[in-house]
Design a protein around this motif. Structure first.
Motif, PDB file in Angstrom:
ATOM      1  N   ALA A 450     -16.894   0.604  -9.984  1.00 52.92           N
ATOM      2  CA  ALA A 450     -17.416  -0.701 -10.392  1.00 52.92           C
ATOM      3  C   ALA A 450     -18.918  -0.811 -10.175  1.00 52.92           C
ATOM      4  O   ALA A 450     -19.614  -1.527 -10.901  1.00 52.92           O
ATOM      5  CB  ALA A 450     -16.691  -1.814  -9.640  1.00 52.92           C
ATOM      6  N   VAL A 451     -19.426  -0.084  -9.177  1.00 49.35           N
ATOM      7  CA  VAL A 451     -20.855  -0.161  -8.880  1.00 49.35           C
ATOM      8  C   VAL A 451     -21.691   0.608  -9.896  1.00 49.35           C
ATOM      9  O   VAL A 451     -22.922   0.508  -9.898  1.00 49.35           O
ATOM     10  CB  VAL A 451     -21.153   0.369  -7.464  1.00 49.35           C
ATOM     11  CG1 VAL A 451     -20.458  -0.489  -6.425  1.00 49.35           C
ATOM     12  CG2 VAL A 451     -20.754   1.831  -7.326  1.00 49.35           C
ATOM     13  N   PRO A 457     -32.133  -6.205 -15.608  1.00 47.20           N
ATOM     14  CA  PRO A 457     -32.790  -7.178 -14.725  1.00 47.20           C
ATOM     15  C   PRO A 457     -31.874  -8.356 -14.407  1.00 47.20           C
ATOM     16  O   PRO A 457     -31.002  -8.723 -15.195  1.00 47.20           O
ATOM     17  CB  PRO A 457     -33.999  -7.625 -15.561  1.00 47.20           C
ATOM     18  CG  PRO A 457     -34.239  -6.516 -16.502  1.00 47.20           C
ATOM     19  CD  PRO A 457     -32.891  -5.955 -16.836  1.00 47.20           C
ATOM     20  N   ALA A 458     -32.085  -8.918 -13.249  1.00 50.22           N
ATOM     21  CA  ALA A 458     -31.347 -10.100 -12.791  1.00 50.22           C
ATOM     22  C   ALA A 458     -29.873  -9.821 -12.575  1.00 50.22           C
ATOM     23  O   ALA A 458     -29.067 -10.748 -12.470  1.00 50.22           O
ATOM     24  CB  ALA A 458     -31.525 -11.268 -13.754  1.00 50.22           C
ATOM     25  N   CYS A 459     -29.495  -8.555 -12.511  1.00 51.36           N
ATOM     26  CA  CYS A 459     -28.114  -8.208 -12.175  1.00 51.36           C
ATOM     27  C   CYS A 459     -28.173  -7.298 -10.950  1.00 51.36           C
ATOM     28  O   CYS A 459     -28.211  -6.073 -11.076  1.00 51.36           O
ATOM     29  CB  CYS A 459     -27.418  -7.530 -13.342  1.00 51.36           C
ATOM     30  SG  CYS A 459     -25.677  -7.148 -13.027  1.00 51.36           S
ATOM     31  N   GLY A 474     -20.325 -16.741 -12.805  1.00 51.83           N
ATOM     32  CA  GLY A 474     -21.497 -16.506 -13.650  1.00 51.83           C
ATOM     33  C   GLY A 474     -21.983 -15.075 -13.646  1.00 51.83           C
ATOM     34  O   GLY A 474     -22.759 -14.693 -14.528  1.00 51.83           O
ATOM     35  N   ASP A 475     -21.550 -14.282 -12.651  1.00 52.55           N
ATOM     36  CA  ASP A 475     -21.915 -12.861 -12.656  1.00 52.55           C
ATOM     37  C   ASP A 475     -21.257 -12.168 -13.848  1.00 52.55           C
ATOM     38  O   ASP A 475     -20.162 -12.550 -14.276  1.00 52.55           O
ATOM     39  CB  ASP A 475     -21.454 -12.175 -11.368  1.00 52.55           C
ATOM     40  CG  ASP A 475     -22.303 -12.536 -10.175  1.00 52.55           C
ATOM     41  OD1 ASP A 475     -23.409 -13.076 -10.369  1.00 52.55           O
ATOM     42  OD2 ASP A 475     -21.855 -12.289  -9.034  1.00 52.55           O
ATOM     43  N   SER A 476     -21.912 -11.130 -14.362  1.00 51.29           N
ATOM     44  CA  SER A 476     -21.298 -10.331 -15.415  1.00 51.29           C
ATOM     45  C   SER A 476     -21.771  -8.894 -15.290  1.00 51.29           C
ATOM     46  O   SER A 476     -22.899  -8.626 -14.846  1.00 51.29           O
ATOM     47  CB  SER A 476     -21.642 -10.874 -16.804  1.00 51.29           C
ATOM     48  OG  SER A 476     -23.023 -10.758 -17.079  1.00 51.29           O
ATOM     49  N   PHE A 477     -20.898  -7.976 -15.670  1.00 53.12           N
ATOM     50  CA  PHE A 477     -21.171  -6.553 -15.515  1.00 53.12           C
ATOM     51  C   PHE A 477     -20.774  -5.826 -16.799  1.00 53.12           C
ATOM     52  O   PHE A 477     -19.696  -6.054 -17.347  1.00 53.12           O
ATOM     53  CB  PHE A 477     -20.388  -5.996 -14.321  1.00 53.12           C
ATOM     54  CG  PHE A 477     -20.657  -6.739 -13.053  1.00 53.12           C
ATOM     55  CD1 PHE A 477     -21.767  -6.461 -12.281  1.00 53.12           C
ATOM     56  CD2 PHE A 477     -19.799  -7.772 -12.650  1.00 53.12           C
ATOM     57  CE1 PHE A 477     -22.019  -7.183 -11.122  1.00 53.12           C
ATOM     58  CE2 PHE A 477     -20.048  -8.482 -11.496  1.00 53.12           C
ATOM     59  CZ  PHE A 477     -21.170  -8.186 -10.720  1.00 53.12           C
ATOM     60  N   GLY A 543     -16.903 -10.575 -17.032  1.00 52.66           N
ATOM     61  CA  GLY A 543     -17.564 -11.756 -16.501  1.00 52.66           C
ATOM     62  C   GLY A 543     -16.739 -12.395 -15.407  1.00 52.66           C
ATOM     63  O   GLY A 543     -15.497 -12.351 -15.434  1.00 52.66           O
ATOM     64  N   VAL A 544     -17.410 -12.992 -14.428  1.00 55.94           N
ATOM     65  CA  VAL A 544     -16.748 -13.647 -13.313  1.00 55.94           C
ATOM     66  C   VAL A 544     -16.643 -15.141 -13.621  1.00 55.94           C
ATOM     67  O   VAL A 544     -17.648 -15.836 -13.724  1.00 55.94           O
ATOM     68  CB  VAL A 544     -17.510 -13.423 -11.995  1.00 55.94           C
ATOM     69  CG1 VAL A 544     -16.784 -14.118 -10.841  1.00 55.94           C
ATOM     70  CG2 VAL A 544     -17.662 -11.937 -11.720  1.00 55.94           C
TER      71      VAL A 544
END
Length: 559
Positions: A450-451, A457-459, A474-477, A543-544
């Motif tokens: 996952a890492v 940027p901003a992640c 609001g986090d997304s990967f 997305g979280v």
């Protein structure tokens, strides 16, 4: 006439324990993974561009690596490191994309032969000429892990770079137009990364961003007090003065190869009054440097409020249309991109003063596709800049595709093989979903840490014990994967969470659909859903929606 003056900002960069990304000059491992996936899947425009590279004479692994060594005389750089760099680069690129060893072996041969230089000319355009080494360094970076290139051979090549080429390109070029110094800085930056040299790396960053030199580094060239003889020559497009014996003693002065002096606030290039081929070449060099810095985690693209983008737009507007300046001014505050005023100002070294844009070589668009495509993908995909701000850059890339989109023209003069990395349609084209830079592009089915999300940027989530931790709403990967065969794929996560966890999954081209996962004290695998994936490089987005005390250890993609 007034001079554009922007004070140096901040303190010098002093890196400590920097971990360089390898490969990490103009290309990264993520770039190569994306290319390979698209080519294998037959996706366009990547496939046609790859085929053009494959049949190019410069990608021929049967080419003779001519014995090199001794001194490169003035006027002989094109015929030595120029042509060898073009071939070594393209052959090494073929190895990265095919894995066929004969390509790596031939690239190695070119590097071994070019490790024998003992001296190069300082004469004439010395910094420009020596800066051309960057394509050979790019090839070296691509095959640095090839077992057939022995460590002692790599060391010899690296020592040669440091001892023979670095002295010539160490301080850019204070006496000439900015593109020449930029070529030198490009070469120095490539060498710094290949050698893992923090001080050289910081030297390039500090100079181009207008910062002082590191206290443990040599000063940048001084200047600032020279009063030139007036004038040497009045021209239609610029006034030229005589070259002085010295340029002054103000420390770390910063000359015309500095971003803020090469591209003025309205976007006008210092060389717009000279001719358009040199202006576009210089801006393209700045793009290449910005792309390299980005791959190492630094943002020159965004420096001075996206000054580089403004420079691309100004020059491409002039070259791709019948636009002419609306007027002329000597006041920098009066000249903006929007009002179209042309700034009449002195160059930073005071040798030239601009009068009006030169129509010589008008129609230039930056040569090969790599700089234009890299810049467009950065600003529109990575950074989401408005299409209004990238209108002319988009037009230049569109024109390239309209004319076939796969071939390359190496420079605007005969036998200029060294000019650009090239093959940008293959190496830098992204889909609109590819906003991040992948660490790698795993072939699915796969279990992905996952890492190892696509960097952007901003992640910057918290990473603990190899897992994404303290994730929040609001986090997304993003995860770019190589899909060898189109079809339905199940996407799951391995997670644990003190309370319920709600995640949303989207595959490239589709919409987010959320899934609520139960609380779990131990890591467990849970499916997020099945998605239809196209063959090639595809982006999965997670997305979280809701999370408390959750950790995600891996993302699993299965048929």
């Amino acid at each position: 006439m007034s001079a554009v003056a922007v004070a140096a900002e901040g303190e010098p960069r002093i890196s400590k324990g920097k971990k360089f990304v390898h490969p990490g000059i103009f290309y990264t491992e993520g770039d190569f993974g994306r290319m390979k996936a698209m080519v294998a899947a037959g996706r366009e425009p990547w496939k046609k561009s790859f085929e053009a590279l494959r049949v190019s004479p410069y990608a021929n692994s049967g080419a003779w690596a001519r014995p090199r060594g001794g001194k490169i005389e003035q006027g002989r750089f094109n015929a030595t490191i120029g042509i060898d760099g073009r071939r070594a680069h393209d052959i090494a690129l073929m190895w990265k994309l095919t894995g066929e060893e004969h390509y790596a072996a031939k690239a190695r041969d070119f590097l071994v032969q070019n490790a024998n230089w003992t001296e190069t000319s300082w004469g004439g355009t010395g910094p420009l000429d020596n800066g051309k080494i960057y394509l050979l360094v790019e090839a070296a970076e691509m095959i640095r892990d090839y077992p057939g290139w022995a460590k002692e051979e790599q060391k010899k090549f690296g020592d040669m770079l440091r001892n023979v080429f670095v002295p010539h390109i160490y301080s850019g070029d204070i006496m000439r137009w900015g593109n020449q110094g930029l070529t030198a800085w490009h070469g120095l930056l490539a060498i710094a990364i290949f050698l893992d040299d923090e001080k050289l790396y910081d030297r390039v960053w500090n100079y181009l961003t207008g910062r002082p030199h590191r206290p443990d580094d040599n000063p940048f060239p001084s200047g600032g007090v020279w009063k030139p003889d007036w004038p040497a020559n009045y021209g239609e497009f610029f006034v030229e003065r005589t070259k002085p014996p010295a340029f002054g003693n103000e420390p770390d002065w910063g000359y015309d190869d500095l971003l803020q002096y090469y591209i003025y606030p309205n976007g006008q290039c210092e060389e717009s009054c000279r001719d358009q081929a040199h202006a576009m070449y210089g801006v393209a060099q700045m793009v290449a440097i910005a792309e390299i810095f980005w791959n190492q985690g630094d943002d020159l693209y965004g420096h001075l409020d996206n000054r580089l983008l403004r420079g691309l737009e100004w020059s491409l507007r002039y070259n791709l249309s019948d636009w002419e300046p609306s007027g002329f001014t000597e006041n920098p505050a009066e000249a903006t991109f929007e009002n179209g005023m042309f700034l009449r100002t002195r160059t930073r070294n005071n040798r030239w003063s601009s009068v009006k844009p030169s129509f010589h070589a008008r129609g230039a668009d930056g040569g090969p596709a790599a700089p234009r495509t890299a810049a467009l993908m950065h600003y529109t995909v990575r950074r989401g800049v408005s299409t209004n701000e990238t209108f002319w850059l988009q037009k230049a890339v569109d024109n390239h595709f309209a004319n076939g989109g796969v071939g390359e023209v190496w420079g605007f003069g005969p036998n200029w093989y060294y000019e650009f990395e090239g093959w940008g349609t293959l190496t830098k084209t992204r889909t609109p979903w590819m906003r991040g830079d992948p660490v790698a592009v795993p072939k699915v089915p796969a279990t992905i840490k996952a890492v190892d999300f696509d960097r952007r940027p901003a992640c910057n989530p918290v990473i603990e014990s190899g897992a994404l931790s303290r994730i929040k709403r609001g986090d997304s990967f993003d995860y770019t994967v190589n899909v060898p065969e189109a079809g339905d794929y199940r996407v799951s996560v391995v997670y644990k969470s003190a309370r319920r966890l709600e995640l949303a999954l989207a595959a490239e081209g589709g919409r987010y659909r959320s899934k609520e996962l139960p609380a779990s004290d131990d890591y467990k695998k849970a499916a997020l859903g099945v998605r239809k994936l196209e063959a090639g490089a595809v982006v999965l987005k997670i997305g979280v929606v809701n999370a408390t005390g959750a950790r995600i250890r891996s993302v699993v993609v299965e048929r």
